[in-house]
Scaffold this active site. Structure first.
Site, PDB file in Angstrom:
ATOM      1  CD  GLU A  11      -7.973   5.189   3.021  1.00 42.99           C
ATOM      2  OE1 GLU A  11      -7.392   4.117   3.314  1.00 42.99           O
ATOM      3  OE2 GLU A  11      -8.722   5.303   2.042  1.00 42.99           O
ATOM      4  CG  ASP A 197      -4.014  -4.243   8.900  1.00 41.89           C
ATOM      5  OD1 ASP A 197      -3.881  -5.396   8.460  1.00 41.89           O
ATOM      6  OD2 ASP A 197      -4.556  -3.332   8.247  1.00 41.89           O
TER       7      ASP A 197
END
Length: 229
Positions: A11, A197
């Site tokens: 990230e 997801d």
């Protein structure tokens, strides 16, 4: 100065690689990177997973680096059924979904005896993130409530419950802790999360595959934000 936080290495990798005049610093046993992005002074760090880690790192950013605005960037599981993998949620507020004192008469998500249990994001940062998102990811950015808890959600029934009870857009494990610490210190914040997801039990199949793609989408918005400040 802006503080930028991600929970995982994926990230922050792109942000780290694009920093100019980057200097590694250790404060309170935590590694931070100071420098600039698009000529804006920033402090970047990887906080690790979970609300406690996120809260500690946010407070150190405020105390040691005197940041005035905090951007949390990374990935999340979609709760709003309209969201797809790669879409981005920009926080309007954050709430801890795993706070449960209903046995004492409090609603779920309410922290007893606290002035607030849901923390609004900085309106200016939200507007800048939305504008940046419309440029780099048109049609794939949504404003919404970010739900945080020390749980990796992977159950369809729980996802539906989070959406119906809290009206959440996505779920992750750090944003509300950042939001609470920022509120306590009168520091503005925004959480920018790209969906890796669907938080529906398929994460073992698609989480690793889509985390890098989702992280890239979050990076693109943060990068564009800093260009426009």
């Amino acid at each position: 100065m802006f503080g930028i936080i991600g929970a995982m290495q994926e990230e922050i990798d792109l942000l780290h690689s694009q920093m100019d005049d980057r200097v590694e610093m250790n404060r309170s046993g935590i590694v931070f990177y100071t420098g600039s992005l698009n000529e804006k002074p920033v402090v970047l760090c990887k906080c690790g997973v979970g609300k406690v880690n996120a809260a500690v790192y946010t407070q150190v950013l405020i105390d040691r680096f005197n940041v005035k605005q905090v951007i949390f960037t990374g990935v999340a599981g979609a709760v709003d059924p309209e969201l797809n993998i790669g879409d981005v949620v920009i926080s309007t507020s954050c709430l801890q979904h795993d706070i449960d004192v209903t046995a004492l008469g409090f609603a779920r998500g309410v922290i007893p005896y606290q002035p607030s249990s849901e923390w609004k994001a900085d309106e200016q940062l939200v507007a800048m993130a939305k504008e940046a998102g419309e440029i780099v990811l048109p049609g794939r950015v949504k404003l919404g409530k970010v739900l945080s808890g020390d749980q990796f959600i992977a159950d369809r029934n729980q996802v539906q419950e989070l959406f119906e009870v809290f009206g959440g857009a996505c779920t992750e494990m750090e944003g509300a802790a950042v939001a609470q610490v920022c509120a306590m210190n009168d520091v503005g914040y925004v959480v920018i999360r790209s969906m890796s997801d669907k938080a529906d039990g398929s994460a073992s199949v698609n989480f690793a595959e889509f985390t890098i793609e989702a992280s890239n989408n979050s990076y693109r918005i943060v990068n564009e934000m800093l260009k426009r400040i």
